[in-house]
Motif scaffolding. Structure first.
Motif, PDB file in Angstrom:
ATOM      1  N   GLY A 345      43.179 -18.416 -13.754  1.00 23.43           N
ATOM      2  CA  GLY A 345      42.830 -19.443 -14.891  1.00 23.43           C
ATOM      3  C   GLY A 345      41.281 -20.335 -15.256  1.00 23.43           C
ATOM      4  N   THR A 346      40.890 -20.012 -13.961  1.00 25.11           N
ATOM      5  CA  THR A 346      39.676 -20.993 -13.582  1.00 25.11           C
ATOM      6  C   THR A 346      38.897 -19.526 -12.691  1.00 25.11           C
ATOM      7  N   PRO A 347      37.713 -20.620 -12.340  1.00 26.38           N
ATOM      8  CA  PRO A 347      36.803 -19.443 -11.999  1.00 26.38           C
ATOM      9  C   PRO A 347      37.703 -19.598 -10.002  1.00 26.38           C
ATOM     10  N   ALA A 348      38.193 -20.344  -9.719  1.00 26.50           N
ATOM     11  CA  ALA A 348      38.546 -19.793  -8.429  1.00 26.50           C
ATOM     12  C   ALA A 348      39.868 -19.032  -8.481  1.00 26.50           C
ATOM     13  N   ALA A 349      39.729 -18.481  -9.302  1.00 30.44           N
ATOM     14  CA  ALA A 349      40.996 -17.188  -9.338  1.00 30.44           C
ATOM     15  C   ALA A 349      41.278 -15.975  -7.867  1.00 30.44           C
ATOM     16  N   ASP A 350      39.915 -16.009  -7.799  1.00 30.75           N
ATOM     17  CA  ASP A 350      39.670 -15.109  -7.248  1.00 30.75           C
ATOM     18  C   ASP A 350      39.367 -15.129  -5.828  1.00 30.75           C
ATOM     19  N   PHE A 351      39.463 -16.891  -5.678  1.00 27.65           N
ATOM     20  CA  PHE A 351      39.298 -17.157  -4.109  1.00 27.65           C
ATOM     21  C   PHE A 351      40.576 -17.108  -3.391  1.00 27.65           C
ATOM     22  N   GLY A 352      40.295 -15.871  -2.497  1.00 32.90           N
ATOM     23  CA  GLY A 352      40.788 -15.684  -1.178  1.00 32.90           C
ATOM     24  C   GLY A 352      40.221 -15.784   0.053  1.00 32.90           C
ATOM     25  N   PRO A 353      41.187 -15.583   1.323  1.00 34.38           N
ATOM     26  CA  PRO A 353      40.970 -15.485   2.029  1.00 34.38           C
ATOM     27  C   PRO A 353      39.740 -15.120   2.507  1.00 34.38           C
ATOM     28  N   ALA A 354      39.451 -14.135   2.445  1.00 37.89           N
ATOM     29  CA  ALA A 354      38.317 -12.890   2.185  1.00 37.89           C
ATOM     30  C   ALA A 354      36.686 -12.989   1.859  1.00 37.89           C
ATOM     31  N   GLN A 355      37.154 -14.028   1.131  1.00 36.04           N
ATOM     32  CA  GLN A 355      35.668 -15.017  -0.154  1.00 36.04           C
ATOM     33  C   GLN A 355      35.271 -16.243   0.921  1.00 36.04           C
ATOM     34  N   ARG A 356      35.824 -16.740   2.372  1.00 36.33           N
ATOM     35  CA  ARG A 356      35.297 -18.232   2.562  1.00 36.33           C
ATOM     36  C   ARG A 356      34.134 -17.250   3.674  1.00 36.33           C
ATOM     37  N   ALA A 357      32.918 -18.527   3.477  1.00 35.72           N
ATOM     38  CA  ALA A 357      31.703 -18.066   3.425  1.00 35.72           C
ATOM     39  C   ALA A 357      31.195 -19.515   4.508  1.00 35.72           C
ATOM     40  N   SER A 358      31.639 -21.130   3.839  1.00 29.67           N
ATOM     41  CA  SER A 358      31.670 -21.729   5.935  1.00 29.67           C
ATOM     42  C   SER A 358      32.749 -22.840   5.382  1.00 29.67           C
ATOM     43  N   TRP A 359      33.241 -23.449   5.723  1.00 30.95           N
ATOM     44  CA  TRP A 359      33.606 -24.345   5.994  1.00 30.95           C
ATOM     45  C   TRP A 359      34.078 -25.275   6.928  1.00 30.95           C
ATOM     46  N   THR A 360      34.033 -26.828   7.234  1.00 27.53           N
ATOM     47  CA  THR A 360      34.163 -28.439   7.953  1.00 27.53           C
ATOM     48  C   THR A 360      35.422 -29.259   8.072  1.00 27.53           C
ATOM     49  N   ILE A 361      35.761 -29.396   9.438  1.00 25.96           N
ATOM     50  CA  ILE A 361      37.103 -30.046   9.489  1.00 25.96           C
ATOM     51  C   ILE A 361      36.985 -31.134  10.051  1.00 25.96           C
ATOM     52  N   ARG A 362      36.872 -32.227   9.955  1.00 27.16           N
ATOM     53  CA  ARG A 362      37.002 -34.149  10.066  1.00 27.16           C
ATOM     54  C   ARG A 362      37.475 -34.638  10.584  1.00 27.16           C
ATOM     55  N   VAL A 363      38.801 -35.201  11.999  1.00 30.66           N
ATOM     56  CA  VAL A 363      39.359 -35.858  11.633  1.00 30.66           C
ATOM     57  C   VAL A 363      38.855 -37.598  12.624  1.00 30.66           C
ATOM     58  N   LEU A 364      39.415 -37.873  11.146  1.00 26.47           N
ATOM     59  CA  LEU A 364      39.313 -40.119  11.001  1.00 26.47           C
ATOM     60  C   LEU A 364      39.985 -40.406  11.952  1.00 26.47           C
ATOM     61  N   GLU A 382      33.346 -10.586  -1.014  1.00 29.47           N
ATOM     62  CA  GLU A 382      33.731 -11.030   0.776  1.00 29.47           C
ATOM     63  C   GLU A 382      32.790 -11.057   0.998  1.00 29.47           C
ATOM     64  N   ILE A 383      32.561 -12.126   2.601  1.00 31.37           N
ATOM     65  CA  ILE A 383      31.909 -12.551   2.999  1.00 31.37           C
ATOM     66  C   ILE A 383      32.226 -12.266   4.277  1.00 31.37           C
ATOM     67  N   THR A 384      31.381 -11.381   5.596  1.00 33.14           N
ATOM     68  CA  THR A 384      32.002 -11.012   6.640  1.00 33.14           C
ATOM     69  C   THR A 384      31.557 -11.441   7.919  1.00 33.14           C
ATOM     70  N   GLU A 385      30.138 -12.357   7.110  1.00 32.16           N
ATOM     71  CA  GLU A 385      30.061 -13.484   9.021  1.00 32.16           C
ATOM     72  C   GLU A 385      29.854 -14.420   8.574  1.00 32.16           C
TER      73      GLU A 385
END
Length: 436
Positions: A345-364, A382-385
């Motif tokens: 019911g939100t704009p992120a309803a179709d946001f799945g693993p295949a739609q991931r385009a960019s990310w970041t991880i920080r260990v504080l 879908e994002i292939t790269e």
């Protein structure tokens, strides 16, 4: 003409009347001429015998005519005695007097009629209405030009009887109530309370500095680390994941960005179902709780999931975890991308693993928290790269995550959540600690 006319302004001088016809001045009598000295015969002293007459016929001297007797001088009635004026109020001790300075010589070059003017008498009548002690400091006493109309005011009746007594100037007395004044007991009590209060505040500040805070305003590292371990359940969700996040100049080309929170997942344990393969790499630090939320940008084009995992590790354990991520480049591995939070019911309803385009991880390392973010398109493409956020946010990047701003979205929202967790721990935001 009087001396006042001598000093008058020429512009206000009335016209001079014409001179009368010349008349010869009457010749004064010898006795009336003030410039003529009249010599009179000195009468003989009856107690001294007359000298003996010389022998032989004596020729009697010729009798000289006696000058007429001078008219008697008019008698001036004596001036009424002026009662002495006390220099001090009744009951007060007499003030000491000092000798006034010598009077300056009378000015020269003034007309003889200057002393007959009203200005002269007014300027030299101060002694009639004020005492020498009442003059302003540094003002010399009025000059004495020998005028007999200037009486001397005695300070006491006894001094008035002394011949040639001269009043002395009274010394300046201190302001009444200040000399020898002691502070009131109430003032002493207030001062003691002030000193005591300052001491208590200083002791409290010193105790706070020794226990919690350091000299530069940053809390004690151990205290901040303990607060960060409890922030996930002590801080409100709106303070950790704000409803609206404004990013001024953080978008591509320095554009302003704004994100709105559309979903918040309940706190849960860490497992592969929520984090995927990343959970295995974070397991050595232990998982205390996992919090997640999803945002959408103002154009409703991109969606971003932000996660914060609180670990059970101590400070050395977080240092080891950060070193392992940096050494093995775990934060940039595509297989370790976090999983998105797709809310129905939100704009992120179709946001799945295949739609991931960019990310970041920080260990504080100053608090036991691992912050990550992952972004994608809201239309479900879908994002292939996919590309790490730090690389996609570099200027001139021609990839899809870089040109669409998805790298900026993941990076900037992770920065914001990292700041909120540090603020909840009582410390300011520190530079981002991330793996290259």
């Amino acid at each position: 003409m009087s001396a006042d006319a001598d000093f008058a302004d020429a512009r206000h001088t009335p016209p001079i009347p014409p001179q009368p016809p010349h008349r010869p001045a009457p010749t004064p009598a010898p006795d009336e001429d003030p410039q003529t000295t009249v010599l009179r015969r000195v009468p003989a002293d009856p107690t001294v015998p007359a000298p003996a007459a010389p022998s032989g016929p004596a020729t009697p001297p010729a009798r000289q005519p006696l000058p007429p007797a001078a008219p008697p001088a008019p008698t001036v009635p004596p001036a009424p005695a002026v009662p002495p004026r006390p220099a001090t109020p009744p009951g007060a001790p007499p003030r000491p007097r000092t000798e006034p300075p010598a009077a300056p010589p009378p000015p020269t070059g003034r007309p003889a009629s200057f002393r007959d003017t009203a200005a002269f008498h007014l300027a030299h009548s101060e002694a009639l209405w004020s005492e020498p002690g009442d003059r302003a400091p540094g003002t010399p006493p009025p000059p004495d030009h020998g005028s007999p109309q200037q009486p001397t005011w005695p300070s006491t009746p006894a001094a008035a009887t002394a011949a040639g007594a001269v009043p002395a100037a009274a010394p300046r007395r201190p302001f009444p109530g200040l000399a020898g004044r002691r502070p009131a007991p109430r003032t002493l009590a207030a001062a003691a309370c002030l000193v005591l209060g300052v001491g208590l505040l200083g002791g409290a500040a010193a105790g706070s500095w020794l226990t919690d805070d350091t000299g530069n305003g940053i809390p004690n590292p151990d205290t901040a680390f303990a607060k960060g371990q409890d922030a996930w359940h002590t801080a409100p969700v709106d303070s950790l994941f704000p409803r609206v996040v404004d990013g001024l100049g953080v978008g591509p080309g320095g554009a302003d960005r704004q994100w709105t929170r559309i979903a918040v997942a309940p706190d849960t344990d860490c497992s592969a179902a929520y984090e995927g393969p990343l959970a295995k790499e974070l397991a050595p630090a232990g998982c205390a709780r996992l919090l997640r939320a999803t945002y959408v940008d103002a154009t409703r084009t991109s969606v971003i999931t932000v996660g914060a995992q609180t670990t059970r590790a101590d400070r050395p354990g977080m240092m080891d975890l950060n070193a392992r991520f940096s050494t093995h480049n775990l934060a940039t591995r595509t297989d370790l991308m976090p999983l998105p939070l797709a809310a129905k019911g939100t704009p992120a309803a179709d946001f799945g693993p295949a739609q991931r385009a960019s990310w970041t991880i920080r260990v504080l390392t100053d608090i036991p928290v691992v912050v990550y973010a992952v972004s994608g398109f809201a239309d479900g493409r879908e994002i292939t790269e996919p590309q790490p956020a730090e690389a996609a946010a570099q200027p001139g990047t021609a990839t899809t995550p870089g040109e669409s701003g998805l790298g900026h979205d993941a990076k900037d929202l992770a920065d914001k959540v990292e700041t909120t967790f540090r603020t909840a721990s009582g410390i300011p935001a520190q530079p981002t600690e991330e793996a290259p």
